[in-house]
Design a protein around this motif. Structure first.
Motif, PDB file in Angstrom:
ATOM      1  N   UNK A 107       0.441  -1.830  -0.348  1.00 32.77           N
ATOM      2  CA  UNK A 107      -0.330  -0.099   0.340  1.00 32.77           C
ATOM      3  C   UNK A 107       0.966   1.734   0.236  1.00 32.77           C
ATOM      4  N   UNK A 108       2.020   1.227   0.745  1.00 34.27           N
ATOM      5  CA  UNK A 108       2.493   2.244   0.609  1.00 34.27           C
ATOM      6  C   UNK A 108       3.634   3.129  -0.374  1.00 34.27           C
ATOM      7  N   UNK A 109       4.054   1.878  -1.747  1.00 27.05           N
ATOM      8  CA  UNK A 109       4.094   1.897  -2.689  1.00 27.05           C
ATOM      9  C   UNK A 109       3.082   2.656  -4.073  1.00 27.05           C
ATOM     10  N   UNK A 110       1.899   1.476  -2.957  1.00 22.54           N
ATOM     11  CA  UNK A 110       1.068   2.291  -4.380  1.00 22.54           C
ATOM     12  C   UNK A 110       0.330   3.615  -3.900  1.00 22.54           C
ATOM     13  N   UNK A 111       0.648   3.567  -2.905  1.00 22.22           N
ATOM     14  CA  UNK A 111      -0.185   5.389  -2.523  1.00 22.22           C
ATOM     15  C   UNK A 111       0.608   6.462  -3.572  1.00 22.22           C
ATOM     16  N   UNK A 112       1.737   6.148  -3.370  1.00 16.63           N
ATOM     17  CA  UNK A 112       3.352   7.220  -3.806  1.00 16.63           C
ATOM     18  C   UNK A 112       3.585   7.188  -6.122  1.00 16.63           C
ATOM     19  N   UNK A 113       2.322   5.493  -6.351  1.00 15.04           N
ATOM     20  CA  UNK A 113       2.914   4.874  -7.605  1.00 15.04           C
ATOM     21  C   UNK A 113       3.913   4.484  -8.157  1.00 15.04           C
ATOM     22  N   UNK A 114       4.550   3.739  -6.991  1.00 16.04           N
ATOM     23  CA  UNK A 114       6.198   3.349  -7.369  1.00 16.04           C
ATOM     24  C   UNK A 114       5.937   2.018  -6.863  1.00 16.04           C
ATOM     25  N   UNK A 115       6.851   1.117  -7.860  1.00 14.75           N
ATOM     26  CA  UNK A 115       7.575  -0.280  -7.507  1.00 14.75           C
ATOM     27  C   UNK A 115       7.599  -0.389  -6.130  1.00 14.75           C
ATOM     28  N   UNK A 116       8.297  -0.067  -5.971  1.00 15.55           N
ATOM     29  CA  UNK A 116       8.786  -0.356  -4.323  1.00 15.55           C
ATOM     30  C   UNK A 116       7.659  -0.208  -3.208  1.00 15.55           C
ATOM     31  N   UNK A 117       8.238  -1.222  -1.593  1.00 20.59           N
ATOM     32  CA  UNK A 117       7.361  -0.210  -1.226  1.00 20.59           C
ATOM     33  C   UNK A 117       8.639   0.841  -0.665  1.00 20.59           C
TER      34      UNK A 117
END
Length: 369
Positions: A107-117
């Motif tokens: 969810x952290x990567x999803x919020x920032x739209x990044x591959x990584x956490x």
């Protein structure tokens, strides 16, 4: 019954970007009886597992292991929306299988739209190190019961085609268990399911279904799960021509998810028809998003070349969806690649603050007639 004709998108999530908070709220409001929090992310966001079905075939699936790959989350939400309108189909599948679906593992990567956490860790390369909390939650879930199948749900870049012409809108893989890529019984179980999905989808989106490379990756999730004995199928949602928001991909990802679950419920660990998997064309890396052809640079000597451009997907806080920012990937002879959009710049004036386009930099040039 043709599931494509029944398909209905979940209206609460119209954009490619899914806010974690919006997803959590939706799950709590609409699926509270079916969800369980299995852990918290690096930044303390909840990770939910939904359990649906009463069948004896146990299936595990997870979405957004990479935060910038939302199609699988959409597909699960859309599948539930569609099946709510087709109760017989729903009962037919979920009477045979029990599905545990982990929404938005990262969810952290999803919020920032990044591959990584948020700790800059690629969860799909953290199987052995377990440097991330999120991968531990996934492995704990796998260890909690005997799963007969797993679905490892991802997205792939626009660079891939099935034949050098058509985009690989969906690609699948029965991952290898070893460097030799031995076709084991577990791989055959996966191949049989994929072959059944392919049988349906090749009629709907001809030439747009691919097979991902089965090179063995020692640190990746799917390869290690299947190596440990759990048949694991990789989904990769890709490009749909003139549809960078991937609404078309989203639709057929959902259709593929339905037919995968149906095949799992019907096959029940059998390997019938697995050989048809080998008919699926392998992905080819052939395209850029844009290629500017025959660009005459502002140099003292004649210099005519091609410029290849690829969009980067960026989410800016406060916006409802992602933006597509063009970056220069190659400048020179790009005749071996194609562009989803090709622009002939013969006779056009190259307007740029520098003589040469800067590689790996945002496009800062234009053209005049």
């Amino acid at each position: 019954m043709n599931f494509e004709q029944l398909y209905s998108a979940n209206p609460h999530f119209p954009n490619r970007y899914i806010s974690p908070e919006k997803l959590f709220s939706y799950l709590q409001t609409n699926l509270s009886d079916f969800i369980l929090e299995i852990g918290r992310s690096y930044l303390g966001k909840p990770i939910y597992k939904m359990t649906i079905g009463t069948g004896s075939i146990h299936v595990l699936a997870w979405s957004q292991m990479h935060g910038n790959e939302s199609n699988a989350t959409h597909a699960m939400l859309d599948l539930l929306t569609t099946l709510d309108q087709a109760p017989e189909l729903k009962e037919n599948i979920f009477g045979k299988i029990t599905l545990d679906f982990i929404f938005m593992l990262n969810p952290d990567g999803s919020e920032k739209w990044t591959r990584m956490n948020a700790a800059e860790i690629d969860l799909n390369r953290d199987f052995h190190n377990e440097a991330s909390a999120e991968i531990k939650f996934l492995k704990n879930t796998v260890a909690s019961k005997k799963y007969h199948y797993a679905l490892n749900l991802h997205e792939q870049r626009t660079i891939f085609t099935t034949d050098g012409i058509h985009p690989a809108t969906l690609s699948f893989l029965a991952p290898s268990e070893n460097v030799e890529r031995t076709v084991t019984e577990n791989r055959k179980k996966c191949m049989a399911v994929i072959a059944e999905v392919y049988r349906h989808l090749k009629e709907m989106i001809p030439n747009q279904i691919g097979r991902y490379s089965d090179e063995f990756y020692p640190t990746s999730t799917g390869d290690n799960f299947i190596k440990a004995g759990m048949p694991t199928i990789l989904f990769e949602g890709g490009h749909f021509v003139e549809d960078y928001t991937r609404t078309g991909t989203r639709k057929y990802y959902t259709v593929a998810l339905y037919y995968a679950l149906k095949a799992i419920s019907d096959l029940n660990s059998a390997t019938t028809g697995w050989e048809a998997y080998l008919e699926i064309p392998e992905n080819r890396e052939t395209h850029y998003d844009i290629i500017y052809r025959n660009v005459k640079l502002n140099t003292e000597h004649d210099c005519i070349l091609d410029i290849a451009v690829q969009y980067r997907e960026i989410f800016e806080e406060g916006k409802e969806d992602i933006s597509f920012v063009p970056f220069v990937m190659e400048a020179g002879d790009v005749k071996m690649k194609k562009g989803w959009l090709e622009i002939d710049c013969t006779g056009k004036k190259f307007i740029c603050p520098t003589k040469y386009p800067k590689l790996d930099a945002e496009v800062n040039f234009t053209f005049e007639d």
